[in-house]
Design a protein around this motif. Sequence first.
Motif, PDB file in Angstrom:
ATOM      1  N   GLY A 268       9.509  45.644  35.469  1.00  0.00           N
ATOM      2  CA  GLY A 268       8.094  45.528  35.798  1.00  0.00           C
ATOM      3  C   GLY A 268       7.413  44.491  34.925  1.00  0.00           C
ATOM      4  O   GLY A 268       8.011  43.931  33.997  1.00  0.00           O
ATOM      5  N   LEU A 269       6.150  44.241  35.184  1.00  0.00           N
ATOM      6  CA  LEU A 269       5.424  43.174  34.486  1.00  0.00           C
ATOM      7  C   LEU A 269       5.300  43.422  32.988  1.00  0.00           C
ATOM      8  O   LEU A 269       5.444  42.495  32.187  1.00  0.00           O
ATOM      9  CB  LEU A 269       4.027  43.011  35.099  1.00  0.00           C
ATOM     10  N   ASP A 270       5.025  44.656  32.601  1.00  0.00           N
ATOM     11  CA  ASP A 270       4.695  44.928  31.198  1.00  0.00           C
ATOM     12  C   ASP A 270       5.907  44.812  30.278  1.00  0.00           C
ATOM     13  O   ASP A 270       5.897  44.037  29.316  1.00  0.00           O
ATOM     14  CB  ASP A 270       4.062  46.316  31.079  1.00  0.00           C
ATOM     15  N   VAL A 276      10.420  39.224  27.164  1.00  0.00           N
ATOM     16  CA  VAL A 276      10.590  37.771  27.241  1.00  0.00           C
ATOM     17  C   VAL A 276       9.953  37.086  26.034  1.00  0.00           C
ATOM     18  O   VAL A 276      10.540  36.171  25.435  1.00  0.00           O
ATOM     19  CB  VAL A 276       9.991  37.239  28.557  1.00  0.00           C
ATOM     20  N   ILE A 277       8.764  37.516  25.647  1.00  0.00           N
ATOM     21  CA  ILE A 277       8.114  36.903  24.490  1.00  0.00           C
ATOM     22  C   ILE A 277       8.869  37.248  23.205  1.00  0.00           C
ATOM     23  O   ILE A 277       9.043  36.395  22.326  1.00  0.00           O
ATOM     24  CB  ILE A 277       6.638  37.330  24.411  1.00  0.00           C
ATOM     25  N   ALA A 278       9.347  38.480  23.089  1.00  0.00           N
ATOM     26  CA  ALA A 278      10.145  38.856  21.915  1.00  0.00           C
ATOM     27  C   ALA A 278      11.411  38.009  21.843  1.00  0.00           C
ATOM     28  O   ALA A 278      11.817  37.569  20.750  1.00  0.00           O
ATOM     29  CB  ALA A 278      10.497  40.337  21.975  1.00  0.00           C
ATOM     30  N   VAL A 323      16.671  38.238  32.677  1.00  0.00           N
ATOM     31  CA  VAL A 323      17.676  37.906  31.669  1.00  0.00           C
ATOM     32  C   VAL A 323      18.113  36.450  31.818  1.00  0.00           C
ATOM     33  O   VAL A 323      18.186  35.698  30.830  1.00  0.00           O
ATOM     34  CB  VAL A 323      18.884  38.855  31.791  1.00  0.00           C
ATOM     35  N   GLU A 324      18.385  36.029  33.052  1.00  0.00           N
ATOM     36  CA  GLU A 324      18.823  34.654  33.293  1.00  0.00           C
ATOM     37  C   GLU A 324      17.707  33.660  33.000  1.00  0.00           C
ATOM     38  O   GLU A 324      17.952  32.577  32.451  1.00  0.00           O
ATOM     39  CB  GLU A 324      19.302  34.515  34.737  1.00  0.00           C
ATOM     40  N   HIS A 325      16.488  34.021  33.349  1.00  0.00           N
ATOM     41  CA  HIS A 325      15.347  33.125  33.133  1.00  0.00           C
ATOM     42  C   HIS A 325      15.073  32.943  31.645  1.00  0.00           C
ATOM     43  O   HIS A 325      14.734  31.844  31.194  1.00  0.00           O
ATOM     44  CB  HIS A 325      14.112  33.698  33.830  1.00  0.00           C
ATOM     45  N   SER A 326      15.230  34.014  30.884  1.00  0.00           N
ATOM     46  CA  SER A 326      14.951  33.952  29.447  1.00  0.00           C
ATOM     47  C   SER A 326      16.030  33.157  28.707  1.00  0.00           C
ATOM     48  O   SER A 326      15.724  32.279  27.902  1.00  0.00           O
ATOM     49  CB  SER A 326      14.881  35.368  28.859  1.00  0.00           C
ATOM     50  N   GLY A 327      17.279  33.491  28.948  1.00  0.00           N
ATOM     51  CA  GLY A 327      18.366  32.810  28.273  1.00  0.00           C
ATOM     52  C   GLY A 327      18.628  33.300  26.865  1.00  0.00           C
ATOM     53  O   GLY A 327      19.534  32.791  26.189  1.00  0.00           O
ATOM     54  N   ASN A 328      17.852  34.278  26.394  1.00  0.00           N
ATOM     55  CA  ASN A 328      18.077  34.798  25.035  1.00  0.00           C
ATOM     56  C   ASN A 328      18.008  36.323  25.008  1.00  0.00           C
ATOM     57  O   ASN A 328      17.536  36.917  24.042  1.00  0.00           O
ATOM     58  CB  ASN A 328      17.071  34.203  24.047  1.00  0.00           C
ATOM     59  N   ILE A 329      18.452  36.953  26.084  1.00  0.00           N
ATOM     60  CA  ILE A 329      18.444  38.411  26.182  1.00  0.00           C
ATOM     61  C   ILE A 329      19.867  38.898  26.434  1.00  0.00           C
ATOM     62  O   ILE A 329      20.576  38.383  27.303  1.00  0.00           O
ATOM     63  CB  ILE A 329      17.514  38.891  27.319  1.00  0.00           C
ATOM     64  N   LYS A 538      -0.905  34.859  35.679  1.00  0.00           N
ATOM     65  CA  LYS A 538      -1.165  33.483  35.240  1.00  0.00           C
ATOM     66  C   LYS A 538      -0.675  33.274  33.806  1.00  0.00           C
ATOM     67  O   LYS A 538      -0.180  32.205  33.460  1.00  0.00           O
ATOM     68  CB  LYS A 538      -2.654  33.180  35.350  1.00  0.00           C
ATOM     69  N   MET A 539      -0.821  34.295  32.985  1.00  0.00           N
ATOM     70  CA  MET A 539      -0.435  34.204  31.587  1.00  0.00           C
ATOM     71  C   MET A 539       1.082  34.041  31.445  1.00  0.00           C
ATOM     72  O   MET A 539       1.563  33.326  30.557  1.00  0.00           O
ATOM     73  CB  MET A 539      -0.901  35.474  30.857  1.00  0.00           C
ATOM     74  N   MET A 540       1.833  34.698  32.312  1.00  0.00           N
ATOM     75  CA  MET A 540       3.295  34.697  32.201  1.00  0.00           C
ATOM     76  C   MET A 540       3.963  33.749  33.203  1.00  0.00           C
ATOM     77  O   MET A 540       5.186  33.766  33.333  1.00  0.00           O
ATOM     78  CB  MET A 540       3.836  36.117  32.389  1.00  0.00           C
ATOM     79  N   ARG A 541       3.176  32.941  33.868  1.00  0.00           N
ATOM     80  CA  ARG A 541       3.761  31.961  34.784  1.00  0.00           C
ATOM     81  C   ARG A 541       4.667  31.013  34.001  1.00  0.00           C
ATOM     82  O   ARG A 541       4.332  30.556  32.918  1.00  0.00           O
ATOM     83  CB  ARG A 541       2.665  31.174  35.499  1.00  0.00           C
ATOM     84  N   ASN A 542       5.825  30.763  34.530  1.00  0.00           N
ATOM     85  CA  ASN A 542       6.885  29.949  33.909  1.00  0.00           C
ATOM     86  C   ASN A 542       7.655  30.715  32.828  1.00  0.00           C
ATOM     87  O   ASN A 542       8.709  30.261  32.392  1.00  0.00           O
ATOM     88  CB  ASN A 542       6.338  28.648  33.310  1.00  0.00           C
ATOM     89  N   LYS A 543       7.140  31.861  32.402  1.00  0.00           N
ATOM     90  CA  LYS A 543       7.865  32.683  31.437  1.00  0.00           C
ATOM     91  C   LYS A 543       8.660  33.782  32.139  1.00  0.00           C
ATOM     92  O   LYS A 543       9.672  34.258  31.618  1.00  0.00           O
ATOM     93  CB  LYS A 543       6.900  33.311  30.429  1.00  0.00           C
ATOM     94  N   LEU A 544       8.183  34.219  33.302  1.00  0.00           N
ATOM     95  CA  LEU A 544       8.879  35.226  34.113  1.00  0.00           C
ATOM     96  C   LEU A 544       9.219  34.624  35.466  1.00  0.00           C
ATOM     97  O   LEU A 544       8.460  33.796  36.000  1.00  0.00           O
ATOM     98  CB  LEU A 544       7.999  36.463  34.311  1.00  0.00           C
TER      99      LEU A 544
END
Length: 631
Positions: A268-270, A276-278, A323-329, A538-544
Amino acid sequence: MSLLLGLIYLDEKNVDDSCMEKMLEPLRKFPNENIKITQNKEAVFAKVLTYGTAEDVYDVLPLFLSESNMLFVSIGRIDNRDELIPDLSLSKQDEMSDSFIMLQAYLKYGDQVQLHLKGDWSLAAYHYDTKKLFITRDTMGYTSLFYYQTEEYFAFSSSIKSILNLPGQRIGLNEEYYISYLTIWRFEEKIDTGVTFHQDVYYLPNGHSLCLTNRNKTIQKYWPLTQVNEIHYKNPQNYIDEFLEIFQVAVQRRLRSYKPVASMLSGGLDSSSVSVIAAELLKKQGQTLSTYSHIPFYKEFLLNNPLARIRELDEYSNIKAIVEHSGNIKPKYLSSSDFSPFKGMEMGLEILDGPVHGASNLYWIIDLFTSCAQDGFGTVLTGEGGNGSISYTGVDYLLPHSMERLVNQPFQYVKSQVIKPIVFNYFKRFWFRKNPELFKYIQSMYLNQSVLDSFDMIQDIEKNQFNFQIIHSTAYEAKIRLNQLYTPRSLSGAAWGQYFGIELRDPTCDIDVMNYFFKIPNDVFVDSHYQFRMLIKKMMRNKLPEQVLFANKKGLQSSDLTPRILHHEKDMFPIMDSIKNNALANQYFNTKQLMEDLPIFHAKLEKGSAFEKQQKILKTMQFAHFLKKFD
């Protein structure tokens, strides 16, 4: 997190040295580094220490300070250490525990210390000269403080287990709270009172302080403020940039840990935003974030399931995309295939000392925390409070009138911003009768009619027009309600952490995140096409990944509950036998009807309501089984 506890004997002649030992008895079973007791005259404080941060190895509390004639104890993580150290004229050094900083802050600020601390913490101070006890806790952390008062003493503890183990006390059931929690009837108004399932045992609510002087107790709320001034920017991007920066700092604060940090990741979003930020922040330190996710085991059961039309039954693909989008999980998927939901229910009652609304989720929650502890993690990040901060939906009927919204979505505009306010303001009784969800929910909890009658519950609901959906007069009021509803999660999170020896930390409830959230106007969360949760999107666009950001279905926890129940069905019968033989359970519940409805677990799921019925049966079983403590 560490635990603190204390006893104040209201008559120094009645001091009983064995009483504190009884309070400590159940806590000694929890993972800990050491236990320290400090006693002076009529007051005794104790601390069960676990290392939450590296600085905790220097912790020496509780302490008696002869120059102040005061006994002091504190626990927790202070996030504004760097600000407090110079403010308190302390030398900046690593060999300084957060508890010591709290002590110095209390010596300077006294009963206003809570206004200067950020983080997840709690503290207690007893002044011998004035016979005054002061206890306070943070705003929305996974912390807890329970208390109980008799003619002889005032007892408090981070764990309710200490209170329930006090010698010579038979603490009964708080019947009204028990029924209220079960049915949701008048539940919200009880949260700030601090009542529990146990008669005369209270918790100190989030953002509150307590003073006890000569047997007289006063409780004050210091946060959140009753009113805030909204921030109004011409450029909406300012909200996104500022909120993201504050949120990133909140996550960073919670990475300061003695043991490695992991994160819950549901898809989910939260939890995804937190994880992702961690992962981004840890990557800069050359570390990888480990995440834990519960996924369905009986995947075949989910095929052609009617609930799939409205809910996401398997979020594995979303989690994998993150996981794939982050690359560090580094993900770990738990299907809890051998964990009985009924064993989870019984363990949950043992750990939490009370039932919870989501009884059908207890098995995988316990499995997840067990795995985190066994894998050596000391801190687990969550995003439980996100609905009341970073992923807040906004309230459509309180939006300011907008020509842009009218042009883009004329039907939705009329429905949300014209019809709803009129109905809510002038035809509330008609709307209430057309939406009797609370009536239906109460009737599904198998309560005997005599119980409903004893509380005049149905009449009270009709007279005062209670319902699940609350009509708010201001956007700030709606936000405060979500803040208040987080309290049970805060308390249960503290209990989970104490039992498993881990710290749960939620960046979405950081005090700076919350204070900024309260200042954001309602319309920032809703775009001109009535798309909700827009701030986080909007805040997490490109991060998720977009499939997570713009998912049109909410995930369903324990979606394969039915086959799990059937696989572990043998575990259900001892519980049902215990309930049938419990006089108190039969006093409250129609156990005969409950037994007759059990075949629903074997029924074909042709409608989504069958799943809801199964969840309610498990919740009722859990509440009824809990009563064996009082029979």
